[in-house]
Scaffold this motif. Structure first.
Motif, short mmCIF file in Angstrom:
data_model
loop_
_atom_site.label_atom_id
_atom_site.label_comp_id
_atom_site.label_asym_id
_atom_site.label_seq_id
_atom_site.Cartn_x
_atom_site.Cartn_y
_atom_site.Cartn_z
N LYS A 170 -21.96 19.08 -50.27
CA LYS A 170 -20.82 19.97 -50.07
C LYS A 170 -21.14 21.02 -49.02
CE LYS A 170 -18.19 19.48 -54.32
NZ LYS A 170 -17.53 20.14 -55.44
N GLY A 171 -22.42 21.49 -49.00
CA GLY A 171 -22.83 22.47 -48.00
C GLY A 171 -22.75 21.89 -46.60
N ASN A 172 -23.22 20.65 -46.45
CA ASN A 172 -23.14 19.98 -45.14
C ASN A 172 -21.69 19.77 -44.73
OD1 ASN A 172 -25.92 19.83 -44.94
ND2 ASN A 172 -26.04 17.78 -45.81
N SER A 173 -20.85 19.38 -45.70
CA SER A 173 -19.43 19.17 -45.41
C SER A 173 -18.77 20.45 -44.94
CB SER A 173 -18.70 18.63 -46.65
OG SER A 173 -19.21 17.38 -47.03
N MET A 175 -20.14 22.94 -43.39
CA MET A 175 -20.56 23.22 -42.02
C MET A 175 -19.78 22.37 -41.01
SD MET A 175 -22.64 25.68 -41.94
CE MET A 175 -23.12 25.49 -40.22
N ILE A 176 -19.55 21.10 -41.37
CA ILE A 176 -18.75 20.22 -40.50
C ILE A 176 -17.33 20.76 -40.38
CG2 ILE A 176 -17.75 17.91 -40.25
CD1 ILE A 176 -20.28 16.85 -41.68
N HIS A 177 -16.76 21.17 -41.51
CA HIS A 177 -15.39 21.69 -41.52
C HIS A 177 -15.29 22.96 -40.67
CE1 HIS A 177 -15.07 19.66 -45.73
NE2 HIS A 177 -15.18 18.79 -44.74
N LEU A 178 -16.29 23.83 -40.79
CA LEU A 178 -16.31 25.06 -40.00
C LEU A 178 -16.43 24.75 -38.51
CD1 LEU A 178 -16.36 28.14 -39.88
CD2 LEU A 178 -18.84 28.05 -40.23
N SER A 179 -17.27 23.75 -38.18
CA SER A 179 -17.42 23.35 -36.78
C SER A 179 -16.11 22.82 -36.21
CB SER A 179 -18.51 22.27 -36.65
OG SER A 179 -19.76 22.76 -37.08
N LEU A 196 -15.81 8.07 -49.57
CA LEU A 196 -15.84 9.54 -49.54
C LEU A 196 -15.19 10.14 -50.78
CD1 LEU A 196 -14.96 10.08 -45.77
CD2 LEU A 196 -17.17 10.45 -46.86
N LEU A 197 -14.14 9.49 -51.24
CA LEU A 197 -13.49 9.98 -52.47
C LEU A 197 -14.42 9.85 -53.67
CD1 LEU A 197 -9.89 8.52 -52.01
CD2 LEU A 197 -10.53 10.94 -51.98
N ARG A 198 -15.19 8.74 -53.72
CA ARG A 198 -16.15 8.56 -54.83
C ARG A 198 -17.27 9.58 -54.79
NH1 ARG A 198 -15.17 2.93 -53.87
NH2 ARG A 198 -17.00 2.82 -52.50
N LYS A 199 -17.61 10.02 -53.57
CA LYS A 199 -18.67 11.03 -53.42
C LYS A 199 -18.16 12.44 -53.65
CE LYS A 199 -21.51 8.46 -50.09
NZ LYS A 199 -21.99 8.41 -48.68
N LYS A 200 -16.92 12.54 -54.07
CA LYS A 200 -16.27 13.83 -54.33
C LYS A 200 -16.10 14.63 -53.04
CE LYS A 200 -15.90 13.21 -58.72
NZ LYS A 200 -14.60 12.94 -59.33
N TYR A 201 -15.63 13.94 -52.01
CA TYR A 201 -15.15 14.56 -50.79
C TYR A 201 -16.26 15.02 -49.85
CZ TYR A 201 -12.09 15.12 -54.80
OH TYR A 201 -11.42 14.92 -55.98
#
Length: 206
Positions: A3-6, A8-12, A201-206
């Motif tokens: 979720k932390g990596n995600s 950062m991607i969203h912020l980028s 991605l849905l299985r990984k909880k987004y």
């Protein structure tokens, strides 16, 4: 960690969108046409940002939203019928129009994945033919609504130049039909090529 990596991607993605927005607002072809073209993107971004903590989408959906917003910012800056790269393609290949708007409507079909995510997570619908049918129907409805808004803008302004720039028909009487058809094709292609990745991605909880 995921979720932390995600995040950062969203912020980028948001930073890239912000940079392109700033570029877009600097000396566009016309400010009224620019405002008309980017307004749906701005409304969409406000909704996405406002609901980020309450209803976080998959990174795939955010990438798709970013692509669509960027397309609209570029189209707003130049107007869809005057994007320089596609003018060069038009001249070099002796085409009868600037096809940036055609590409834009085809890529807008990618939004089918965002619709798919909302339906799977917020309704009782499950994967299968009915889900695909409803997604494509919603995609077509959005494409048709956009064409209706363009038509109304032309009628309300009595054919003023800014409305013609927004409409971007380039002399094609079948422009609205082309736009809706390409959105439909784009939606079907998106569902065919991206659904498996979206499921993971849905299985990984987004």
């Amino acid at each position: 960690m995921i979720k932390g990596n995600s995040t950062m991607i969203h912020l980028s993605l948001l930073l890239v969108i912000t940079a392109i927005f700033i570029w877009s607002v600097i000396k566009p072809y016309g400010y009224l046409a620019w405002a008309a073209e980017i307004l749906p993107a701005i409304i969409g971004l406000i909704i996405v940002i406002a609901t980020y903590n309450k209803f976080r989408l998959t990174t795939l959906s955010y990438i798709i939203i970013a692509i669509l917003v960027i397309i609209m910012f570029v189209g707003g800056h130049y107007t869809y019928s005057r994007v320089p790269l596609f003018n060069w393609i038009k001249d070099d290949f002796d085409l009868n129009r600037n096809h940036y708007d055609r590409l834009g409507h085809l890529l807008k079909g990618l939004f089918a994945i965002v619709i798919r995510e909302i339906l799977l997570r917020k309704t009782p619908l499950t994967k299968g033919p009915w889900l695909i049918t409803i997604i494509t129907s919603i995609s077509l409805a959005i494409a048709a609504l956009y064409e209706i808004i363009e038509w109304l803008s032309l009628k309300i302004t009595k054919g003023r130049k800014v409305a013609k720039d927004f409409l971007g028909m380039q002399g094609d009487i079948w422009d609205a039909q082309w736009d809706m058809s390409l959105a439909l094709i784009g939606s079907l292609l998106a569902l065919l090529t991206l659904s498996k990745l979206h499921n993971r991605l849905l299985r990984k909880k987004y």
